[in-house]
Design an enzyme around this catalytic site. Sequence first.
Site, PDB file in Angstrom:
ATOM      1  N   SER A 119       0.924  -1.203   0.029  1.00  0.00           N
ATOM      2  CA  SER A 119      -0.117   0.034   0.049  1.00  0.00           C
ATOM      3  C   SER A 119       0.930   1.277  -0.106  1.00  0.00           C
ATOM      4  CB  SER A 119      -0.928  -0.027   1.127  1.00  0.00           C
ATOM      5  OG  SER A 119      -1.682  -0.859   1.291  1.00  0.00           O
ATOM      6  N   HIS A 140      -0.548  -2.329  -7.351  1.00  0.00           N
ATOM      7  CA  HIS A 140      -1.519  -1.936  -6.114  1.00  0.00           C
ATOM      8  C   HIS A 140      -3.166  -2.186  -6.305  1.00  0.00           C
ATOM      9  CE1 HIS A 140      -2.643   0.951  -2.637  1.00  0.00           C
ATOM     10  NE2 HIS A 140      -2.809  -0.160  -2.322  1.00  0.00           N
ATOM     11  N   GLU A 152      -2.781   0.407  -9.439  1.00  0.00           N
ATOM     12  CA  GLU A 152      -1.759   1.508  -9.416  1.00  0.00           C
ATOM     13  C   GLU A 152      -0.535   0.702 -10.127  1.00  0.00           C
ATOM     14  OE1 GLU A 152      -1.945   5.086  -6.613  1.00  0.00           O
ATOM     15  OE2 GLU A 152      -1.972   3.281  -5.693  1.00  0.00           O
ATOM     16  N   ASN A 190      -3.119   6.335  -1.903  1.00  0.00           N
ATOM     17  CA  ASN A 190      -3.032   6.233  -0.243  1.00  0.00           C
ATOM     18  C   ASN A 190      -2.255   7.658   0.226  1.00  0.00           C
ATOM     19  OD1 ASN A 190      -4.438   4.178   0.373  1.00  0.00           O
ATOM     20  ND2 ASN A 190      -2.531   2.582   0.019  1.00  0.00           N
TER      21      ASN A 190
HETATM   22  N1  CAA Z   1     -15.871  -9.379  -2.191  1.00  0.00           N
HETATM   23  C1  CAA Z   1     -16.499  -9.409  -3.309  1.00  0.00           C
HETATM   24  N2  CAA Z   1     -17.626  -8.694  -3.696  1.00  0.00           N
HETATM   25  C2  CAA Z   1     -17.986  -7.939  -2.729  1.00  0.00           C
HETATM   26  C3  CAA Z   1     -17.360  -7.739  -1.577  1.00  0.00           C
HETATM   27  C4  CAA Z   1     -16.311  -8.382  -1.271  1.00  0.00           C
HETATM   28  N3  CAA Z   1     -15.558  -8.224  -0.060  1.00  0.00           N
HETATM   29  N4  CAA Z   1     -18.180  -6.673  -0.828  1.00  0.00           N
HETATM   30  C5  CAA Z   1     -19.093  -6.154  -1.632  1.00  0.00           C
HETATM   31  N5  CAA Z   1     -18.969  -6.946  -3.000  1.00  0.00           N
HETATM   32  C6  CAA Z   1     -20.010  -6.608  -3.794  1.00  0.00           C
HETATM   33  C7  CAA Z   1     -21.124  -7.029  -3.694  1.00  0.00           C
HETATM   34  O1  CAA Z   1     -21.443  -8.570  -4.126  1.00  0.00           O
HETATM   35  C8  CAA Z   1     -21.987  -6.067  -4.625  1.00  0.00           C
HETATM   36  O2  CAA Z   1     -21.989  -6.833  -5.950  1.00  0.00           O
HETATM   37  P1  CAA Z   1     -23.119  -6.162  -7.074  1.00  0.00           P
HETATM   38  O3  CAA Z   1     -23.225  -4.793  -7.153  1.00  0.00           O
HETATM   39  O4  CAA Z   1     -22.600  -6.953  -8.195  1.00  0.00           O
HETATM   40  O5  CAA Z   1     -24.494  -6.898  -6.589  1.00  0.00           O
HETATM   41  C9  CAA Z   1     -21.249  -4.995  -4.456  1.00  0.00           C
HETATM   42  O6  CAA Z   1     -20.050  -5.155  -4.085  1.00  0.00           O
HETATM   43  C10 CAA Z   1     -21.808  -3.861  -3.573  1.00  0.00           C
HETATM   44  O7  CAA Z   1     -22.164  -4.777  -2.202  1.00  0.00           O
HETATM   45  P2  CAA Z   1     -23.284  -4.271  -1.104  1.00  0.00           P
HETATM   46  O8  CAA Z   1     -24.269  -4.071  -2.066  1.00  0.00           O
HETATM   47  O9  CAA Z   1     -23.196  -5.564  -0.302  1.00  0.00           O
HETATM   48  O10 CAA Z   1     -22.600  -3.609  -0.349  1.00  0.00           O
HETATM   49  P3  CAA Z   1     -22.272  -1.976  -0.569  1.00  0.00           P
HETATM   50  O11 CAA Z   1     -23.147  -1.362  -1.309  1.00  0.00           O
HETATM   51  O12 CAA Z   1     -22.405  -1.417   0.955  1.00  0.00           O
HETATM   52  O13 CAA Z   1     -20.851  -1.831  -0.938  1.00  0.00           O
HETATM   53  C11 CAA Z   1     -18.461  -1.762  -0.876  1.00  0.00           C
HETATM   54  C12 CAA Z   1     -19.878  -2.520  -0.117  1.00  0.00           C
HETATM   55  C13 CAA Z   1     -18.478  -2.171  -2.278  1.00  0.00           C
HETATM   56  C14 CAA Z   1     -17.317  -2.525  -0.005  1.00  0.00           C
HETATM   57  C15 CAA Z   1     -18.579  -0.166  -0.642  1.00  0.00           C
HETATM   58  O14 CAA Z   1     -19.041   0.123   0.440  1.00  0.00           O
HETATM   59  C16 CAA Z   1     -17.501   0.659  -1.117  1.00  0.00           C
HETATM   60  O15 CAA Z   1     -17.010   0.866  -2.287  1.00  0.00           O
HETATM   61  N6  CAA Z   1     -16.443   0.780   0.145  1.00  0.00           N
HETATM   62  C17 CAA Z   1     -15.442   1.636  -0.198  1.00  0.00           C
HETATM   63  C18 CAA Z   1     -14.182   0.845  -0.716  1.00  0.00           C
HETATM   64  C19 CAA Z   1     -13.196   1.290  -0.727  1.00  0.00           C
HETATM   65  O16 CAA Z   1     -13.081   2.801  -0.407  1.00  0.00           O
HETATM   66  N7  CAA Z   1     -11.897   0.777  -0.656  1.00  0.00           N
HETATM   67  C20 CAA Z   1     -10.614   1.021  -0.949  1.00  0.00           C
HETATM   68  C21 CAA Z   1     -10.065   1.188   0.394  1.00  0.00           C
HETATM   69  S1  CAA Z   1      -8.511   1.620   0.246  1.00  0.00           S
HETATM   70  C22 CAA Z   1      -7.447   0.567  -0.565  1.00  0.00           C
HETATM   71  O17 CAA Z   1      -7.947  -0.686  -0.793  1.00  0.00           O
HETATM   72  C23 CAA Z   1      -5.980   0.811  -0.655  1.00  0.00           C
HETATM   73  C24 CAA Z   1      -5.240   0.493   0.522  1.00  0.00           C
HETATM   74  O18 CAA Z   1      -3.913   0.184   0.165  1.00  0.00           O
HETATM   75  C25 CAA Z   1      -5.283   0.502   1.734  1.00  0.00           C
HETATM   76  P1  NAD Z   2      -4.101  -9.513   5.837  1.00  0.00           P
HETATM   77  O1  NAD Z   2      -3.782  -9.355   7.208  1.00  0.00           O
HETATM   78  O2  NAD Z   2      -5.482  -9.489   5.576  1.00  0.00           O
HETATM   79  O3  NAD Z   2      -3.364 -10.673   5.105  1.00  0.00           O
HETATM   80  C1  NAD Z   2      -2.018 -10.531   5.159  1.00  0.00           C
HETATM   81  C2  NAD Z   2      -1.692 -12.234   4.707  1.00  0.00           C
HETATM   82  O4  NAD Z   2      -0.198 -12.317   4.632  1.00  0.00           O
HETATM   83  C3  NAD Z   2      -2.100 -13.121   5.863  1.00  0.00           C
HETATM   84  O5  NAD Z   2      -2.900 -14.115   5.467  1.00  0.00           O
HETATM   85  C4  NAD Z   2      -0.682 -13.667   6.537  1.00  0.00           C
HETATM   86  O6  NAD Z   2      -0.780 -15.154   7.027  1.00  0.00           O
HETATM   87  C5  NAD Z   2       0.081 -13.659   5.064  1.00  0.00           C
HETATM   88  N1  NAD Z   2       1.572 -13.509   5.267  1.00  0.00           N
HETATM   89  C6  NAD Z   2       2.350 -13.174   6.434  1.00  0.00           C
HETATM   90  N2  NAD Z   2       3.584 -13.544   6.233  1.00  0.00           N
HETATM   91  C7  NAD Z   2       3.659 -14.151   5.041  1.00  0.00           C
HETATM   92  C8  NAD Z   2       4.612 -14.881   4.360  1.00  0.00           C
HETATM   93  N3  NAD Z   2       6.056 -14.801   4.834  1.00  0.00           N
HETATM   94  N4  NAD Z   2       4.268 -15.617   3.282  1.00  0.00           N
HETATM   95  C9  NAD Z   2       3.004 -15.830   2.847  1.00  0.00           C
HETATM   96  N5  NAD Z   2       2.038 -15.408   3.339  1.00  0.00           N
HETATM   97  C10 NAD Z   2       2.303 -14.489   4.720  1.00  0.00           C
HETATM   98  O7  NAD Z   2      -3.575  -8.088   5.146  1.00  0.00           O
HETATM   99  P2  NAD Z   2      -4.157  -7.548   3.470  1.00  0.00           P
HETATM  100  O8  NAD Z   2      -5.185  -6.457   3.907  1.00  0.00           O
HETATM  101  O9  NAD Z   2      -4.410  -8.599   2.605  1.00  0.00           O
HETATM  102  O10 NAD Z   2      -2.825  -6.788   3.174  1.00  0.00           O
HETATM  103  C11 NAD Z   2      -1.819  -7.398   2.436  1.00  0.00           C
HETATM  104  C12 NAD Z   2      -1.058  -6.489   1.740  1.00  0.00           C
HETATM  105  O11 NAD Z   2      -2.083  -5.736   0.712  1.00  0.00           O
HETATM  106  C13 NAD Z   2      -0.340  -5.251   2.491  1.00  0.00           C
HETATM  107  O12 NAD Z   2       0.918  -5.094   1.740  1.00  0.00           O
HETATM  108  C14 NAD Z   2      -1.295  -4.285   2.445  1.00  0.00           C
HETATM  109  O13 NAD Z   2      -0.548  -3.099   2.660  1.00  0.00           O
HETATM  110  C15 NAD Z   2      -1.952  -4.224   0.915  1.00  0.00           C
HETATM  111  N6  NAD Z   2      -3.212  -3.869   0.800  1.00  0.00           N
HETATM  112  C16 NAD Z   2      -4.078  -3.864   1.687  1.00  0.00           C
HETATM  113  C17 NAD Z   2      -5.402  -3.127   1.374  1.00  0.00           C
HETATM  114  C18 NAD Z   2      -6.570  -3.132   2.515  1.00  0.00           C
HETATM  115  O14 NAD Z   2      -7.395  -2.413   2.206  1.00  0.00           O
HETATM  116  N7  NAD Z   2      -6.437  -4.188   3.518  1.00  0.00           N
HETATM  117  C19 NAD Z   2      -5.517  -2.572   0.021  1.00  0.00           C
HETATM  118  C20 NAD Z   2      -4.472  -2.545  -0.824  1.00  0.00           C
HETATM  119  C21 NAD Z   2      -3.339  -3.024  -0.425  1.00  0.00           C
END
Ligand code: CAA
Ligand code: NAD
Length: 282
Positions: A119, A140, A152, A190
């Site tokens: 991330s 990403h 990304e 991010n």
């Molecule tokens: N896996 C697969 N499909 C999923 C799912 C999951 N975990 N969660 C939801 N879905 C699907 C549902 O099946 C549904 O599909 P259809 O439209 O085809 O029927 C759709 O997504 C919408 O789901 P719901 O109606 O159950 O729920 P919702 O409308 O509340 O949506 C959500 C759920 C898509 C998660 C929505 O709340 C959302 O977009 N949230 C924001 C997500 C976001 O910002 N993600 C980025 C996080 S940051 C990141 O990823 C980067 C990082 O490095 C941290």
């Molecule tokens: P998570 O905690 O759900 O899963 C991490 C997994 O890695 C665990 O199942 C763990 O057992 C496994 N693991 C740890 N050490 C390992 C090893 N040596 N070999 C194989 N598997 C190992 O975390 P996550 O949310 O899936 O995040 C995974 C990566 O994706 C991170 O780099 C995170 O920053 C990135 N990411 C997370 C998100 C998010 O929304 N959570 C979104 C985009 C990217």
Amino acid sequence: MTIQRVGVIGGGLMGSGIAEVCARAGSRVIVHEIHAEAADAARTRMQTSLDRAVEKGKLEQSDRDSILASVEFSTDLSDQADRQLVIEAATEDEELKKAIFADLDEVVAADSILASNTSSIPITRIAAATSRADRVVGLHFFNPVPVMGLVELVTTVMTSTETETTTMAYAESLGKTVIKARDRAGFIVNMLLVPYLIGAIRMYEAGVASREDIDAGMRLGANHPMGPLELADFVGLDTMKHIADVLFDEYKDPFYASPPLLTRMVEAGLLGRKTGKGFYEY
Ligand code: CAA
Ligand code: NAD
């Protein structure tokens, strides 16, 4: 190179989703996990997601079965030897990722591409742990992977044009839109999203408003699908803290630092949805 054999390292929230979208696009996938229970949990996570698609009428039962059959779950890294692309999605920890890439470099065919789903961690540092920095990129994905339309692509000064072209074509073949970022901590999304989420945690910690009102504010006032505290729980608070630490380390600006509340919650094992408790209970 047309990619057909993919490896995914880590089958957590992200790895199971990445394996699913790769398999749905026709690749054969091997997911690597640390032990058998984690591998079983990864399989269950993927199965739940596919079953949900079948229930919603988005996927035929027979396709669900063949997708599941095209994904293997393993705890032996040498099973990755013949993979053309390995996407690492293990815990957001730089030393762990460097160790995984050093091991992959030994095991996986020399002309294969190694990608990280990190991330925030600069890809250059991960690539430097290998002897093939020209074949290392950031790919990403976003959570939930089957739903979110973006990837990304992060290249470094060492990435070859062929690696960039091949990985971009592969990510597009998964139905994702690819945006390109320079190798700076947090990349594009991010770098913008995480300071906003951290800001919401600080606001909650300062007692400016309740968690529900902060979240309702951004859901209803800015049309975000989730409020910031809900989204932090959804991402995972350990991952959130790791990202904040990497941004702070890169820019040395307190603006990016993990708020004490976030740090304490991670220390207490309150990691959000994945542990059943974070800012909310699940
Ligand atoms: N896996 C697969 N499909 C999923 C799912 C999951 N975990 N969660 C939801 N879905 C699907 C549902 O099946 C549904 O599909 P259809 O439209 O085809 O029927 C759709 O997504 C919408 O789901 P719901 O109606 O159950 O729920 P919702 O409308 O509340 O949506 C959500 C759920 C898509 C998660 C929505 O709340 C959302 O977009 N949230 C924001 C997500 C976001 O910002 N993600 C980025 C996080 S940051 C990141 O990823 C980067 C990082 O490095 C941290
Ligand atoms: P998570 O905690 O759900 O899963 C991490 C997994 O890695 C665990 O199942 C763990 O057992 C496994 N693991 C740890 N050490 C390992 C090893 N040596 N070999 C194989 N598997 C190992 O975390 P996550 O949310 O899936 O995040 C995974 C990566 O994706 C991170 O780099 C995170 O920053 C990135 N990411 C997370 C998100 C998010 O929304 N959570 C979104 C985009 C990217």
